[in-house]
Design a protein around this motif. Structure first.
Motif, mmCIF file in Angstrom:
data_model
loop_
_atom_site.group_PDB
_atom_site.id
_atom_site.type_symbol
_atom_site.label_atom_id
_atom_site.label_comp_id
_atom_site.label_asym_id
_atom_site.label_seq_id
_atom_site.Cartn_x
_atom_site.Cartn_y
_atom_site.Cartn_z
ATOM 1 N N LEU A 54 8.805 -4.384 31.819
ATOM 2 C CA LEU A 54 7.697 -5.264 32.087
ATOM 3 C C LEU A 54 8.383 -6.445 32.883
ATOM 4 O O LEU A 54 7.384 -7.085 33.611
ATOM 5 C CB LEU A 54 6.837 -5.451 30.712
ATOM 6 N N GLU A 55 9.178 -7.048 32.323
ATOM 7 C CA GLU A 55 9.760 -8.261 32.860
ATOM 8 C C GLU A 55 9.998 -8.400 34.388
ATOM 9 O O GLU A 55 9.961 -9.221 35.112
ATOM 10 C CB GLU A 55 11.110 -8.867 31.939
ATOM 11 N N PHE A 56 10.677 -7.257 34.942
ATOM 12 C CA PHE A 56 11.313 -6.865 36.100
ATOM 13 C C PHE A 56 10.494 -5.962 37.066
ATOM 14 O O PHE A 56 10.633 -5.729 38.105
ATOM 15 C CB PHE A 56 12.867 -6.632 35.914
ATOM 16 N N ASN A 57 9.320 -5.436 36.347
ATOM 17 C CA ASN A 57 8.485 -4.606 36.885
ATOM 18 C C ASN A 57 9.159 -3.434 37.563
ATOM 19 O O ASN A 57 9.118 -3.029 38.862
ATOM 20 C CB ASN A 57 7.421 -5.258 38.071
ATOM 21 N N ILE A 58 9.869 -2.748 36.825
ATOM 22 C CA ILE A 58 10.924 -1.546 37.227
ATOM 23 C C ILE A 58 10.623 -0.453 36.197
ATOM 24 O O ILE A 58 9.967 -0.538 35.146
ATOM 25 C CB ILE A 58 12.573 -1.811 37.290
ATOM 26 N N ARG A 60 10.583 3.192 34.012
ATOM 27 C CA ARG A 60 11.342 3.521 32.867
ATOM 28 C C ARG A 60 12.791 4.150 33.403
ATOM 29 O O ARG A 60 13.744 3.783 32.553
ATOM 30 C CB ARG A 60 10.452 4.311 32.149
ATOM 31 N N SER A 61 12.439 5.064 34.216
ATOM 32 C CA SER A 61 13.967 5.703 34.684
ATOM 33 C C SER A 61 14.726 5.022 35.111
ATOM 34 O O SER A 61 15.978 5.074 34.903
ATOM 35 C CB SER A 61 13.505 7.008 35.407
ATOM 36 N N THR A 62 14.506 4.166 36.043
ATOM 37 C CA THR A 62 15.497 2.917 36.662
ATOM 38 C C THR A 62 15.934 2.196 35.440
ATOM 39 O O THR A 62 17.263 1.679 35.671
ATOM 40 C CB THR A 62 14.458 2.164 37.642
ATOM 41 N N THR A 63 15.150 1.721 34.730
ATOM 42 C CA THR A 63 15.459 0.762 33.505
ATOM 43 C C THR A 63 16.662 1.568 32.644
ATOM 44 O O THR A 63 17.587 1.121 32.240
ATOM 45 C CB THR A 63 14.478 0.276 32.724
ATOM 46 N N ALA A 64 16.257 2.792 32.323
ATOM 47 C CA ALA A 64 17.254 3.572 31.461
ATOM 48 C C ALA A 64 18.878 3.745 32.198
ATOM 49 O O ALA A 64 19.657 3.689 31.393
ATOM 50 C CB ALA A 64 16.456 4.895 31.214
ATOM 51 N N LYS A 65 18.606 3.971 33.593
ATOM 52 C CA LYS A 65 19.975 4.306 34.373
ATOM 53 C C LYS A 65 20.731 2.877 34.312
ATOM 54 O O LYS A 65 21.790 2.947 34.015
ATOM 55 C CB LYS A 65 19.582 4.645 35.685
ATOM 56 N N MET A 66 19.937 1.850 34.570
ATOM 57 C CA MET A 66 20.604 0.567 34.515
ATOM 58 C C MET A 66 21.297 0.009 33.004
ATOM 59 O O MET A 66 22.514 -0.130 33.216
ATOM 60 C CB MET A 66 19.598 -0.629 34.952
ATOM 61 N N LEU A 67 20.708 0.498 32.165
ATOM 62 C CA LEU A 67 20.981 0.039 30.879
ATOM 63 C C LEU A 67 22.027 1.060 30.455
ATOM 64 O O LEU A 67 23.012 0.562 29.915
ATOM 65 C CB LEU A 67 19.853 0.047 30.057
ATOM 66 N N GLN A 68 22.070 2.119 30.931
ATOM 67 C CA GLN A 68 23.075 3.293 30.457
ATOM 68 C C GLN A 68 24.494 2.713 31.113
ATOM 69 O O GLN A 68 25.774 2.770 30.674
ATOM 70 C CB GLN A 68 22.903 4.758 30.983
ATOM 71 N N ARG A 69 24.332 2.254 32.711
ATOM 72 C CA ARG A 69 25.590 1.715 33.190
ATOM 73 C C ARG A 69 26.081 0.300 32.464
ATOM 74 O O ARG A 69 27.273 0.232 32.346
ATOM 75 C CB ARG A 69 25.167 1.476 34.788
ATOM 76 N N MET A 70 25.125 -0.313 32.268
ATOM 77 C CA MET A 70 25.497 -1.679 31.385
ATOM 78 C C MET A 70 26.164 -1.357 30.079
ATOM 79 O O MET A 70 27.099 -1.698 29.691
ATOM 80 C CB MET A 70 24.327 -2.446 31.224
#
Length: 139
Positions: A54-58, A60-70
């Motif tokens: 919600l904060e970045f308006n992205i 769910r799948s994009t967020t999940a990939k980014m967080l997996q990398r992080m």
């Protein structure tokens, strides 16, 4: 797309590029550094994955990939929320907390440059225009 929307789009791309360039000096992307800053400003340095979406308006799948990398880079941990098995709690690691100060200093510097250049009324007017353009009801 109107002229103003085109200019805003180009400006947003430029600002994202500048932030990516800055973040790259630390081996991060701009989105990762923004996420670190967001989490650093949450209670106990943590939030839900949904709040990040919600904060970045992205998506769910994009967020999940980014967080997996992080997570793989040792910047965040993710765990299932105790009160909702569908929800993930994302927490900053001590390694990422070092970057939080760097991110905040950069963002504060950018804000200060705007405040030095434009009056508070001009900035308020600009924020009003941005809020209008972000309204989802007029699509």
């Amino acid at each position: 797309m109107s002229y103003l929307e085109k200019e805003l789009h180009q400006t947003a791309n430029y600002l994202a590029w500048k932030f990516d360039h800055f973040a790259n000096e630390y081996g991060l992307t701009g989105q990762q550094l923004s996420t670190i800053d967001f989490l650093a400003n949450q209670p106990q340095w943590q939030s839900t994955q949904h709040a990040i979406e919600l904060e970045f308006n992205i998506k769910r799948s994009t967020t999940a990939k980014m967080l997996q990398r992080m997570e793989k880079a040792g910047l965040v941990t993710r765990k299932t929320a105790s009160n909702d098995r569908r929800s993930k709690i994302v927490s900053l690691t001590p390694q990422a907390r070092v970057f939080a100060k760097t991110a905040r200093q950069y963002l504060d510097m950018r804000q200060q440059r705007l405040e030095n250049r434009f009056s508070s009324q001009q900035l308020a007017d600009f924020e009003e225009v941005l809020a209008y353009l972000q309204e989802k009801s007029d699509d």
